[in-house]
Design an enzyme around this catalytic site. Structure first.
Site, PDB file in Angstrom:
ATOM      1  N   ASP A 187       0.796  -1.231   0.097  1.00 40.64           N
ATOM      2  CA  ASP A 187      -0.122  -0.215  -0.094  1.00 40.64           C
ATOM      3  C   ASP A 187       0.946   1.342   0.093  1.00 40.64           C
ATOM      4  O   ASP A 187       0.395   2.211   0.581  1.00 40.64           O
ATOM      5  CB  ASP A 187      -0.835  -0.022   1.058  1.00 40.64           C
ATOM      6  CG  ASP A 187      -2.005  -1.139   1.218  1.00 40.64           C
ATOM      7  OD1 ASP A 187      -2.225  -1.793   0.014  1.00 40.64           O
ATOM      8  OD2 ASP A 187      -2.331  -1.550   2.270  1.00 40.64           O
ATOM      9  N   LYS A 191       1.521   2.119  -5.129  1.00 37.97           N
ATOM     10  CA  LYS A 191       2.175   1.584  -6.372  1.00 37.97           C
ATOM     11  C   LYS A 191       1.385   2.037  -7.514  1.00 37.97           C
ATOM     12  O   LYS A 191       1.884   2.096  -8.579  1.00 37.97           O
ATOM     13  CB  LYS A 191       2.249  -0.127  -6.304  1.00 37.97           C
ATOM     14  CG  LYS A 191       3.678  -0.603  -5.159  1.00 37.97           C
ATOM     15  CD  LYS A 191       3.443  -1.987  -4.745  1.00 37.97           C
ATOM     16  CE  LYS A 191       2.350  -2.571  -4.308  1.00 37.97           C
ATOM     17  NZ  LYS A 191       1.961  -2.166  -2.862  1.00 37.97           N
ATOM     18  N   GLY A 247      -4.592  -4.377  -3.913  1.00 42.78           N
ATOM     19  CA  GLY A 247      -5.526  -3.294  -4.155  1.00 42.78           C
ATOM     20  C   GLY A 247      -4.776  -1.912  -4.694  1.00 42.78           C
ATOM     21  O   GLY A 247      -4.254  -1.258  -3.718  1.00 42.78           O
ATOM     22  N   HIS A 248      -4.725  -1.781  -5.858  1.00 43.30           N
ATOM     23  CA  HIS A 248      -3.866  -0.679  -6.314  1.00 43.30           C
ATOM     24  C   HIS A 248      -4.889   0.491  -6.699  1.00 43.30           C
ATOM     25  O   HIS A 248      -5.960   0.234  -7.473  1.00 43.30           O
ATOM     26  CB  HIS A 248      -2.987  -0.945  -7.511  1.00 43.30           C
ATOM     27  CG  HIS A 248      -2.149  -1.951  -7.107  1.00 43.30           C
ATOM     28  ND1 HIS A 248      -0.990  -2.726  -8.102  1.00 43.30           N
ATOM     29  CD2 HIS A 248      -1.600  -2.630  -5.774  1.00 43.30           C
ATOM     30  CE1 HIS A 248      -0.343  -3.535  -7.139  1.00 43.30           C
ATOM     31  NE2 HIS A 248      -0.777  -3.557  -5.766  1.00 43.30           N
ATOM     32  N   GLN A 265       1.731  -5.918  -3.146  1.00 44.03           N
ATOM     33  CA  GLN A 265       2.400  -6.063  -1.758  1.00 44.03           C
ATOM     34  C   GLN A 265       3.646  -5.226  -1.623  1.00 44.03           C
ATOM     35  O   GLN A 265       3.802  -4.362  -2.387  1.00 44.03           O
ATOM     36  CB  GLN A 265       2.671  -7.816  -1.089  1.00 44.03           C
ATOM     37  CG  GLN A 265       1.396  -8.500  -0.966  1.00 44.03           C
ATOM     38  CD  GLN A 265       0.577  -8.887  -2.389  1.00 44.03           C
ATOM     39  OE1 GLN A 265       1.100  -9.657  -3.052  1.00 44.03           O
ATOM     40  NE2 GLN A 265      -0.631  -8.810  -2.477  1.00 44.03           N
TER      41      GLN A 265
HETATM   42  P1  GDP Z   1      -0.722   0.415  -3.528  1.00 47.12           P
HETATM   43  O1  GDP Z   1      -1.361  -1.152  -3.110  1.00 47.12           O
HETATM   44  O2  GDP Z   1       0.830   0.485  -3.131  1.00 47.12           O
HETATM   45  O3  GDP Z   1      -1.071   0.621  -5.044  1.00 47.12           O
HETATM   46  O4  GDP Z   1      -1.291   1.412  -2.762  1.00 47.12           O
HETATM   47  P2  GDP Z   1      -2.917   1.404  -2.201  1.00 47.12           P
HETATM   48  O5  GDP Z   1      -3.692   1.994  -3.536  1.00 47.12           O
HETATM   49  O6  GDP Z   1      -3.545   0.462  -1.669  1.00 47.12           O
HETATM   50  O7  GDP Z   1      -2.815   2.519  -1.346  1.00 47.12           O
HETATM   51  C1  GDP Z   1      -2.408   3.919  -1.623  1.00 47.12           C
HETATM   52  C2  GDP Z   1      -3.310   5.056  -1.262  1.00 47.12           C
HETATM   53  O8  GDP Z   1      -2.820   6.415  -1.252  1.00 47.12           O
HETATM   54  C3  GDP Z   1      -4.431   5.041  -2.309  1.00 47.12           C
HETATM   55  O9  GDP Z   1      -5.653   5.521  -1.590  1.00 47.12           O
HETATM   56  C4  GDP Z   1      -4.017   6.254  -3.210  1.00 47.12           C
HETATM   57  O10 GDP Z   1      -4.900   6.987  -3.832  1.00 47.12           O
HETATM   58  C5  GDP Z   1      -3.198   7.215  -2.029  1.00 47.12           C
HETATM   59  N1  GDP Z   1      -1.970   7.925  -2.446  1.00 47.12           N
HETATM   60  C6  GDP Z   1      -1.169   7.706  -3.494  1.00 47.12           C
HETATM   61  N2  GDP Z   1      -0.197   8.608  -3.597  1.00 47.12           N
HETATM   62  C7  GDP Z   1      -0.510   9.392  -2.714  1.00 47.12           C
HETATM   63  C8  GDP Z   1       0.059  10.692  -2.286  1.00 47.12           C
HETATM   64  O11 GDP Z   1       1.096  11.021  -2.696  1.00 47.12           O
HETATM   65  N3  GDP Z   1      -0.771  11.389  -1.224  1.00 47.12           N
HETATM   66  C9  GDP Z   1      -1.828  10.960  -0.790  1.00 47.12           C
HETATM   67  N4  GDP Z   1      -2.389  11.795   0.007  1.00 47.12           N
HETATM   68  N5  GDP Z   1      -2.399   9.708  -1.129  1.00 47.12           N
HETATM   69  C10 GDP Z   1      -1.877   9.182  -2.039  1.00 47.12           C
HETATM   70  P1  IMO Z   2      -1.125  -4.118  -2.170  1.00 46.63           P
HETATM   71  O1  IMO Z   2      -0.305  -4.664  -3.313  1.00 46.63           O
HETATM   72  C1  IMO Z   2      -0.904  -4.754   2.256  1.00 46.63           C
HETATM   73  C2  IMO Z   2      -1.000  -8.650   3.753  1.00 46.63           C
HETATM   74  C3  IMO Z   2      -2.292  -9.137   4.380  1.00 46.63           C
HETATM   75  C4  IMO Z   2      -1.725  -9.989   5.448  1.00 46.63           C
HETATM   76  C5  IMO Z   2      -0.653 -10.790   4.749  1.00 46.63           C
HETATM   77  C6  IMO Z   2      -1.146 -12.156   4.120  1.00 46.63           C
HETATM   78  O2  IMO Z   2      -2.316  -3.503  -2.337  1.00 46.63           O
HETATM   79  O3  IMO Z   2       0.032  -3.501  -1.626  1.00 46.63           O
HETATM   80  P2  IMO Z   2      -2.690 -12.727   1.861  1.00 46.63           P
HETATM   81  O4  IMO Z   2      -4.038 -12.477   1.574  1.00 46.63           O
HETATM   82  O5  IMO Z   2      -1.776 -12.235   0.957  1.00 46.63           O
HETATM   83  O6  IMO Z   2      -2.289 -14.063   2.102  1.00 46.63           O
HETATM   84  O7  IMO Z   2      -2.204 -12.084   3.368  1.00 46.63           O
HETATM   85  O8  IMO Z   2      -0.357  -9.684   3.675  1.00 46.63           O
HETATM   86  N1  IMO Z   2      -1.548  -8.216   2.320  1.00 46.63           N
HETATM   87  C7  IMO Z   2      -1.286  -6.977   2.185  1.00 46.63           C
HETATM   88  N2  IMO Z   2      -1.010  -5.664   2.931  1.00 46.63           N
HETATM   89  N3  IMO Z   2      -1.136  -4.553   0.887  1.00 46.63           N
HETATM   90  C8  IMO Z   2      -1.169  -5.633   0.086  1.00 46.63           C
HETATM   91  O9  IMO Z   2      -1.171  -5.434  -1.321  1.00 46.63           O
HETATM   92  C9  IMO Z   2      -1.459  -6.690   0.623  1.00 46.63           C
HETATM   93  N4  IMO Z   2      -1.720  -7.970   0.096  1.00 46.63           N
HETATM   94  C10 IMO Z   2      -1.632  -8.865   1.200  1.00 46.63           C
HETATM   95  O10 IMO Z   2      -3.058  -7.882   5.334  1.00 46.63           O
HETATM   96  O11 IMO Z   2      -1.095  -9.504   6.495  1.00 46.63           O
HETATM   97 MG    MG Z   3      -2.903  -1.741  -1.869  1.00 46.56          MG
END
Ligand code: GDP
Ligand code: IMO
Ligand code: MG
Length: 424
Positions: free
Chosen positions: A13, A16, A40-41, A222
């Site tokens: 998270d 990415k 979840g991207h 991840q």
């Molecule tokens: P990922 O799994 O690495 O793709 O990240 P996620 O989408 O799960 O979580 C990142 C969250 O931060 C999302 O809600 C993005 O829209 C948000 N986000 C990404 N870059 C920035 C930033 O520079 N500032 C803020 N405030 N939010 C951001």
């Molecule tokens: P993105 O790509 C954050 C965590 C789960 C748990 C562990 C194992 O959005 O960054 P799993 O379901 O993979 O067997 O769970 O990994 N986890 C993540 N945490 N971002 C993710 O993906 C994750 N995918 C799995 O919360 O701790």
């Molecule tokens: Mg994510």
């Protein structure tokens, strides 16, 4: 032209999705190499917000081809739902998405077993998407692959054999209802009708593309500390998000990788269980969660929040071979008077040389902090590095020095244009 890997440098998270979307206008192909719908991207474009679980974040750029590589575990229902969601928003998928015939399929029993495991004593806090049990079958050499969908007879045989075995386990060990074999065979044959058009030999496709001089972005899911080999085991996922996974998960050899961009959140978050030395179980942690909107993009769970951990990211830089870093969510730190950065750990007053391998040691590690001054200024519309407040620049310089990377991108908001590109 290059092959660039995008890796999460912490516990996932990091943002990415945003950075992959941003960079993908310079790439012809974007490929996922591991994980599954546990990811979840998030990509925000204008007033639209997209959350992608299986399909690469490059799909939002119409000229980009997307690949789901062999290292990914594919839940066909999640995939079809995602295709439908994107098509309903006017995004073309046909002839733009290719799925490896070597990728493994998530089956209904994987999700059931994931949930049973989570109700026992060895809880990890998984996403419940069947990821672990599917990779177990892959390594046990009993898994069902996408290629098996192409031959009805083989598919039926494999599903029957697997379900007979799983039903035994479900009934005798877990006292769970048995699964209906014919129903599952029918469902997967129906999936085949819809998915068939996307299936191809992505290993050859990607390697041919490289030979033709095309550029490829490899999108990790991840993060490094969730890596099954190098992460905070056992509180990890069941694949290799680190850059090495990009090779095994696509069939692109290490000699063809040019860059590894580490996506690094300006503070730390973690979802699920497991040690987290810089976690803040107080109003500062709550403030980070509220301002950073730190809630899981897949499960909606509140993310645990804490200070930036340079000792951890330094380890991550080493195992990923990060050539450049993209710092995300710097804007979230704008309202803090003082900001702590962890530069090392100690156990019983003794400073550690290396990031701990034992989960017990990590639980007992106390962060050593340096405190920096905040900048108390909204930075979310700044476009040039020079315009950043002095203390924000100092923060970036400090974390770069202690994490062993050079920064090439600074993100100050979720949208594409809320990004500062640094001079090469
Ligand atoms: P990922 O799994 O690495 O793709 O990240 P996620 O989408 O799960 O979580 C990142 C969250 O931060 C999302 O809600 C993005 O829209 C948000 N986000 C990404 N870059 C920035 C930033 O520079 N500032 C803020 N405030 N939010 C951001
Ligand atoms: P993105 O790509 C954050 C965590 C789960 C748990 C562990 C194992 O959005 O960054 P799993 O379901 O993979 O067997 O769970 O990994 N986890 C993540 N945490 N971002 C993710 O993906 C994750 N995918 C799995 O919360 O701790
Ligand atoms: Mg994510």
């Amino acid at each position: 032209m290059s092959v660039t890997v995008i890796v999460g440098s912490q516990w996932g998270d990091e943002g990415k999705g945003k950075i992959v979307d941003l960079l993908s206008d310079k790439f012809q192909i974007v490929a996922r190499y591991q994980g599954g719908a546990n990811a979840g991207h998030t990509v925000e474009i204008g007033d639209k917000k997209f959350i992608l679980h299986l399909i690469p974040s490059g799909i939002l750029r119409e000229d980009v081809i997307c690949v789901i590589g062999n290292g990914v575990v594919v839940d066909p229902q999640a995939l079809l739902d995602e295709i439908k969601m994107l098509e309903s928003l006017g995004i073309k998928i046909k002839n733009r998405l290719f799925i490896s015939h070597k990728a493994h399929l998530i089956m209904p029993y994987h999700k059931i077993l994931d949930s049973i495991n989570e109700s026992g004593n060895s809880k990890i806090g998984t996403t419940g998407r069947g990821i672990g049990p599917c990779y177990i079958d892959k390594y046990a050499r009993t898994g069902i692959r996408i290629v098996d969908l192409l031959d009805r007879k083989i598919l039926e045989e494999k599903i029957r054999c697997n379900i007979n075995e799983k039903n035994n386990l479900l009934k005798k060990v877990y006292n769970h209802n048995e699964l209906n074999i014919d129903e599952i065979i029918d469902t997967y044959l129906k999936f085949d009708n819809e998915i068939d058009q996307y299936i191809t030999d992505t290993t050859s496709f990607l390697n041919n593309a490289i030979s033709e001089g095309k550029s490829i972005l490899l999108e990790g899911a991840q993060g490094a500390l969730l890596d099954v080999d190098h992460g905070t085991y056992p509180f990890v996922t069941s694949s290799n998000p680190t850059s090495g996974g990009a090779c095994t998960g696509t069939g692109i050899p290490p000699t063809k990788i040019d860059n590894v961009i580490g996506i690094v959140k300006a503070y730390t978050t973690r979802v699920g269980l497991g040690p987290f030395p810089t976690e803040l179980n107080d109003e500062i942690g709550e403030k980070l969660r509220t301002i950073g909107f730190e809630f899981g993009a897949t499960t909606g769970r509140p993310r645990r929040c804490g200070w930036y951990d340079a000792f951890l990211v330094n380890y991550s830089s080493m195992i990923n071979g990060i050539t450049k870093a993209a710092i995300t969510k710097l804007d979230v730190l704008s309202n803090f008077e003082k900001i702590n950065v962890c530069i090392g750990y100690e156990i019983n007053g003794k400073k550690l040389k290396y990031f701990p391998t034992s989960i017990h040691d990590l639980e007992n590690s106390k962060p050593i902090y340096e405190t920096l001054d905040g900048w108390n200024q909204n930075i979310s519309s700044i476009k040039n590095y020079d315009e950043l407040p002095g203390n924000a620049k100092e923060y970036l310089t400090f974390i770069a020095k202690h994490s062993s990377f050079n920064i090439s991108i600074v993100s100050v908001g979720p949208k594409r244009d809320q990004t500062i590109l640094l001079e090469e």
